[in-house]
Design an enzyme around this catalytic site. Structure first.
Site, short mmCIF file in Angstrom:
data_model
loop_
_atom_site.label_atom_id
_atom_site.label_comp_id
_atom_site.label_asym_id
_atom_site.label_seq_id
_atom_site.Cartn_x
_atom_site.Cartn_y
_atom_site.Cartn_z
CE1 TYR A 171 -4.18 -13.30 -9.53
CE2 TYR A 171 -2.40 -13.19 -7.93
CZ TYR A 171 -3.74 -13.34 -8.22
OH TYR A 171 -4.62 -13.54 -7.21
CE LYS B 220 -4.18 -13.57 2.31
NZ LYS B 220 -3.16 -13.87 1.31
CG ASP C 45 -12.19 -11.61 3.13
OD1 ASP C 45 -11.38 -12.17 3.89
OD2 ASP C 45 -12.11 -11.65 1.89
CE1 TYR D 2 -7.80 -11.17 -5.31
CE2 TYR D 2 -7.24 -11.76 -3.05
CZ TYR D 2 -7.30 -12.08 -4.39
OH TYR D 2 -6.87 -13.32 -4.82
C1 LIG Z 1 -9.01 -10.42 1.99
C2 LIG Z 1 -8.73 -11.70 1.25
N1 LIG Z 1 -9.73 -12.57 1.04
C3 LIG Z 1 -9.52 -13.74 0.41
C4 LIG Z 1 -8.27 -14.08 -0.07
C5 LIG Z 1 -8.06 -15.38 -0.79
O1 LIG Z 1 -7.33 -16.27 -0.03
P1 LIG Z 1 -6.52 -17.48 -0.70
O2 LIG Z 1 -5.43 -16.87 -1.50
O3 LIG Z 1 -6.04 -18.30 0.47
O4 LIG Z 1 -7.50 -18.23 -1.54
C6 LIG Z 1 -7.20 -13.19 0.11
C7 LIG Z 1 -5.87 -13.50 -0.42
O5 LIG Z 1 -5.00 -12.67 -0.58
C8 LIG Z 1 -7.43 -11.96 0.79
O6 LIG Z 1 -6.44 -11.07 1.00
#
Ligand SMILES: Cc1ncc(COP(=O)(O)O)c(C=O)c1O
Length: 430
Positions: free
Chosen positions: A13, A271, A242, A141
């Site tokens: 970004y 992560k 998620d 997100y």
């Molecule tokens: C809640 C959530 N889902 C999905 C993602 C995407 O993961 P990645 O950056 O490994 O593609 C993130 C990344 O910050 C996240 O915080």
């Protein structure tokens, strides 16, 4: 090298050819990043939620080295291996009971793509082609790939940059009842009415349990999540949780959904799965969902080249062993108490709107947007790495941080926010 970086390498970004140089990290150990000039700074971000054990951890290093001597990568089509099987067993053991099918992928965004595919294919394979939408939340997100972007916050997310290109989904108001606040049903009214009106078109609901991360660092009531689960059941809609940011202890529970005692039909993790050593993610689901996906001879249509990479799976196994054999609950509880005590002081500053904490997450929300050009060098001067965004200065340190190191970090946050307040007041006077 910095000059080459500025001219040729794109960062997240960020404009190509940015006005200021990147911070150059030479090595890292424990909670410290070592910079080009040998200065050591505390990583307050755990490299975006992932480095829960700190850097350069002996058991994780050894897991990688041992696995390299065996096989660092092999395709997963038609082939399997011990690191993947062991990791799947562990993930199934530590997550909620009905989740017993695992799809490995290479990043959180891809884990979300796979979850969305599971949801759409579940209905489609069973002959229901009407369910073409996802019900998501404002301030959510879920990643940067196209499916994931289509379920991110429609205003602050990336929808405007891809107007007319992204799949159009349905959005409910962001969870507004703060964690620990008194719950009442009006908080769920918008979600309930959108679901009631559109459920025939909705394949799944997607939500970050308890903490909405990159969309605003909002910490919400478990009652909200409970109601989401109840309503998904009522209207026969799948629920995707998620846990990519929140999983593996960050909120004080191993998985944030445990705060609400609910279970997912589809669960995404990533992560911290490898302790932040390398990119690996997983989408877990139930036998029922897979039976639906596979109705009428269909199969789940996904298969990345680096699926279940043995090196990443080995490190993930070592990371989970390290986490689960550590006093992680106690550590996170201690971090939360300290964050609470020490960050609350920031509320004395008029530029601060609110301080909130949960587990090993501390958020200082300001009344105005931050200026990274001002704050980044100030944080480095203070000996810490903190990367604010929007109007949010937040920290989520590695779980192994000591009491003194955490005080160093929270003091740095207070000092820099205070200097930023003076700086913005001065520039307004000018
Ligand atoms: C809640 C959530 N889902 C999905 C993602 C995407 O993961 P990645 O950056 O490994 O593609 C993130 C990344 O910050 C996240 O915080």
């Amino acid at each position: 090298m910095l000059e080459y970086d500025r001219e040729h390498i794109l960062h997240p970004y960020a404009p190509s050819n940015p006005s200021s140089d990147m911070t150059f990290v030479k090595s890292a150990k424990g909670v410290y990043l070592e910079l080009e000039d040998g200065k050591k700074i505390i990583d307050g971000m755990s490299s975006w939620w992932s480095v829960i054990h700190g850097y350069n951890v002996e058991s994780l290093n050894n897991a990688a080295i041992e696995q390299i001597g065996k096989v660092s990568h092999v395709m997963f089509g038609g082939i399997t291996h011990e690191p993947a099987i062991k990791l799947a067993q562990k993930l199934i053991e530590i997550t909620d009971k009905p989740l017993d099918r695992v799809f490995f992928s290479d990043s959180g965004s891809v884990a979300v793509e796979v979850a969305l595919k599971m949801a759409f294919q579940y209905w489609n394979s069973q002959g229901n082609s009407e369910k073409t939408k996802i019900l998501a939340f404002s301030k959510g997100y879920h990643g940067d790939t196209f499916g994931a972007m289509s379920v991110c916050d429609p205003v602050t997310g990336m929808h405007s940059a891809f107007e007319g290109i992204l799949h159009k989904n349905i959005f409910a108001d962001a969870p507004a009842c703060p964690y620990g606040a008194k719950w009442d049903e009006t908080y769920i009214a918008d979600f309930a009415s959108k679901l009631e009106k559109n459920y025939k078109a909705i394949a799944a609901v997607i939500i970050e349990p308890i903490v909405q991360g990159a969309g605003g660092m909002r910490i919400y009531s478990p009652e909200f999540l409970k109601s989401v689960r109840t309503l998904c059941d009522k209207y026969d809609v799948l629920l995707i949780l998620d846990e990519i940011a929140t999983g593996f202890g960050r909120t004080g529970k191993l998985f944030a959904y445990e705060h609400a005692n609910v279970s997912a039909d589809i669960l995404c993790v990533g992560k911290a799965l490898t302790g932040g050593y390398m990119s690996l993610a997983a989408t877990l689901t139930t036998q029922k969902v897979m039976q639906g996906v596979e109705a009428n001879g269909n199969v789940l249509m996904h298969g990345p080249t680096f699926m279940a990479n043995p090196l990443a799976c080995s490190v993930a196994n070592a990371s989970l062993e390290l986490l689960l054999n550590s006093p992680w609950e106690e550590r996170i509880h201690t971090i939360q108490t300290q964050l609470n005590e020490e960050l609350t002081k920031c509320e004395e500053l008029s530029i601060v709107k609110e301080v909130r904490t949960l587990g090993a997450i501390g958020v200082v929300e300001l009344n105005e947007a931050v200026d990274l050009g001002f704050m980044t060098p100030e944080f480095i001067k203070e000996g810490v790495w903190v990367r604010p965004f929007l109007n949010l200065v937040y920290i989520m340190p590695p779980f192994v941080i000591t009491q003194e190191e955490l005080t160093h970090l929270t003091t740095a946050v207070f000092n820099v926010v205070k200097r930023y307040q003076n700086h913005t007041t001065d520039s307004k006077k000018v």
